[in-house]
Design an enzyme around this catalytic site. Structure first.
Site, short mmCIF file in Angstrom:
data_model
loop_
_atom_site.label_atom_id
_atom_site.label_comp_id
_atom_site.label_asym_id
_atom_site.label_seq_id
_atom_site.Cartn_x
_atom_site.Cartn_y
_atom_site.Cartn_z
N ARG A 104 26.69 -64.44 -26.20
CA ARG A 104 26.12 -65.77 -25.95
C ARG A 104 26.75 -66.40 -24.72
O ARG A 104 27.95 -66.33 -24.53
CB ARG A 104 26.37 -66.68 -27.17
CG ARG A 104 25.71 -66.15 -28.42
CD ARG A 104 25.90 -67.07 -29.61
NE ARG A 104 25.30 -66.45 -30.78
CZ ARG A 104 25.30 -66.99 -32.00
NH1 ARG A 104 25.86 -68.18 -32.19
NH2 ARG A 104 24.73 -66.36 -33.01
N ARG A 147 35.36 -69.45 -30.04
CA ARG A 147 34.04 -69.39 -29.42
C ARG A 147 34.10 -68.55 -28.16
O ARG A 147 34.54 -69.02 -27.12
CB ARG A 147 33.58 -70.81 -29.09
CG ARG A 147 32.12 -70.92 -28.64
CD ARG A 147 31.76 -72.33 -28.22
NE ARG A 147 31.82 -73.28 -29.32
CZ ARG A 147 30.82 -73.53 -30.16
NH1 ARG A 147 29.68 -72.88 -30.01
NH2 ARG A 147 30.96 -74.41 -31.12
N GLU A 195 33.02 -73.18 -38.89
CA GLU A 195 31.76 -72.61 -39.35
C GLU A 195 31.84 -71.09 -39.27
O GLU A 195 31.95 -70.52 -38.19
CB GLU A 195 30.62 -73.13 -38.50
CG GLU A 195 29.27 -72.62 -38.93
CD GLU A 195 28.18 -72.94 -37.91
OE1 GLU A 195 28.26 -74.01 -37.26
OE2 GLU A 195 27.27 -72.12 -37.76
N SER A 208 26.09 -69.34 -41.42
CA SER A 208 24.99 -70.27 -41.38
C SER A 208 23.84 -69.56 -42.08
O SER A 208 23.42 -68.50 -41.63
CB SER A 208 24.66 -70.54 -39.91
OG SER A 208 23.67 -71.50 -39.82
N ARG A 223 36.25 -65.98 -36.49
CA ARG A 223 36.67 -67.16 -37.24
C ARG A 223 37.25 -66.78 -38.59
O ARG A 223 38.11 -67.49 -39.11
CB ARG A 223 35.50 -68.13 -37.39
CG ARG A 223 35.11 -68.71 -36.04
CD ARG A 223 33.96 -69.66 -36.10
NE ARG A 223 33.59 -70.06 -34.74
CZ ARG A 223 32.61 -70.89 -34.45
NH1 ARG A 223 31.88 -71.41 -35.43
NH2 ARG A 223 32.36 -71.22 -33.21
#
Length: 425
Positions: free
Chosen positions: A260, A275, A347, A350, A389
């Site tokens: 990403r 991230r 997070e 999801s 994470r």
RNA sequence: GGAGAGAUGGCUGAGUUCGGUUGAAAGCGCUCGACUCGAAAUCGAGUAAGGGGAGUAAAAUCUCUUUCGUGGGUUCAAAUCCCACUCUCUCCGCCA
């Protein structure tokens, strides 16, 4: 993509829903284009009917004169058809393009809210550990133990890249294998190892394109894109397919790297491994019958939760409100794990039910019964879990006063029996 | 990367020379029926799909249209002729 018919039947209802999503999709234009499309389609089909039947007759005719007369006539009809077909094609392209920008409609149970602040904490599971020393963030632990090398990651590839080494990389590898095995053996998923690069149409299928193109990496010469999540290739496995009765539900689990650009989150979370432009993830994808998707969502969430429970990490389940719902989701829950070193909830998963939104874009259908008419399937997915994470959470929650890290019991056999990560290993 | 061959319905496979009667032979499979106590075998009938519209409580049903790898072209008419592309297979080269 939502159903054009729905938009045209109840434009006011749609507008109202879009308002809650902060969307400005051009509903009126869509209705107008669709009406025009239908009128022209009807007209051109009448003409085609005439031409088809006349052409057949011409083939049988013997009388030259009346034959030539009909040929001349049909030549004109043909021109008219061509003209109309072109017009319809333009309208359809325009309509399709506009529909691709309309977000999914929220499920009735989704709480109305403006943004992140109005998300709902559904439950919190597990106790935050009480430390008798100040817990360190993972980036400090990682450097001290020499299991994360930030400097050299940046040297190789720039900001937002890092290098895992020794027990750090081994821990991540152990997690991947353990998670995959758990989902395959205990939750009934089928493992998929998909390509990490896909054609643009796959990304349109899952809803990443056209709206989020700037967040993706792509090949400079070809229509090949790096996947931002395994959701893209795995959901698209059944693009343009009609699944025969008995095939659903499909439950897939896939481990992949994800890429990403993080353009939308520029400047956010620049510290540590939270991230990055590249990260690993184990992803669950379901393709199910439309009546079943809400109960399948519950299962999906429980499968992701199971990972956190078995790792004994404190986490909470968040239900997203309309303002924080993603473009493609009809309903979405996040799982957040507690990270004492960073001092925040991270997070790690999801879980979304997309309804038939993706299935319409990707044309994934199923036959409810033999000879039945095909219906759009419902698709769902959820991370279970995102690796970096989870690594952060383990490092920070299992850290010891001397800076070493205890390895959760479930992972030990996947790490050759290692119990603690100490410096130098 | 070079050379060649190919792509037709659920499957196998004709048709492409010479465009119309081919939405597509034949076989297999499948469905229904007959025979049978039942089954096999045999015999008879049926059987591509997508989209739109009409119809219905929902079906049934009717109707139009599109589809012989994809996209374009020629023609009154294309599986069949022309162009481009994609994919598959074989051989050669290269490579983890």
């Amino acid at each position: 993509m939502i159903d054009v018919k729905l938009i045209c039947d109840k434009p006011e209802l749609i507008k109202e829903a879009l308002l809650k999503l902060n969307s400005t999709a051009p509903v009126d234009e869509i209705v107008e284009l669709n009406t025009k499309r239908r009128e022209l389609t009807y007209e051109v089909e009448r003409l085609k009917e005439k031409k088809n039947s006349t052409s057949k007759e011409i083939g049988k005719m013997k009388d030259k004169e009346s034959r030539d007369k009909l040929i001349t006539e049909m030549r004109e009809v043909g021109d008219k058809i061509k003209e109309l077909d072109e017009e319809i094609k333009k309208i359809e392209e325009d309509l399709h393009e506009k529909l691709l920008w309309v977000p999914n409609l929220p499920h009735e149970s989704v709480p109305v809210g403006k943004g992140e602040e109005e998300n709902v904490v559904v439950k919190t599971v597990g106790e935050k550990r009480i430390f008798d020393f100040t817990p360190l963030p993972h980036w400090e632990l990682g450097e001290k133990l020499d299991i994360i090398d930030f400097e050299r990651g940046v040297k190789l590839s720039g900001t937002r890249f890092y290098v895992l080494k020794k027990a750090g990389s081994k821990l991540q590898r152990a997690l991947i294998n353990w998670m995959l095995d758990l989902h395959i053996d205990h939750h009934g998923y089928t493992e998929i190892y998909p390509p990490y690069m896909v054609k643009g149409e796959c990304l349109t299928g899952t809803g990443n394109l056209p709206k989020f193109g700037e967040n993706l990496y792509r090949d400079a010469e070809e229509d090949l894109w790096f996947i931002p999540t395994a959701e893209v290739p795995v959901t698209n496995l059944h693009r343009e397919e009609i699944l025969e009765p008995g095939t659903l539900p499909l439950n897939y689990v896939a481990y992949t790297a994800c890429f990403r650009r993080e353009k939308m989150s520029a400047g956010k979370d620049t510290r540590g491994i939270k991230r990055g432009h590249q990260f690993d993830k184990v992803e669950l994808v379901k393709v199910v019958e439309r009546e079943k998707s809400m109960e399948e969502l519950e299962k999906l969430i429980s499968h992701a939760e199971d990972i956190l429970k078995r790792l004994n990490l404190p986490y909470r389940l968040i239900k997203m409100c309309t303002g924080d719902l993603s473009f493609t989701a009809m309903i979405k829950y996040d799982l957040e794990v507690w990270s004492p070193g960073c001092d925040e909830w991270l997070e790690v998963s999801s879980c979304s039910n997309f309804g038939d939104f993706q299935a319409r874009r990707a044309n994934i259908r199923y036959r409810p019964e033999a000879k039945g008419k095909p219906l759009f399937a419902h698709t769902l997915n959820g991370s279970a879990l995102a690796l970096p994470r989870t690594v952060i959470a383990i490092m920070e929650n299992y850290q010891q006063p001397d800076g070493s890290i205890l390895i959760p019991e479930v992972l030990r056999s996947y790490m050759g029996g290692m119990e603690t990560i100490k410096g130098g290993i």
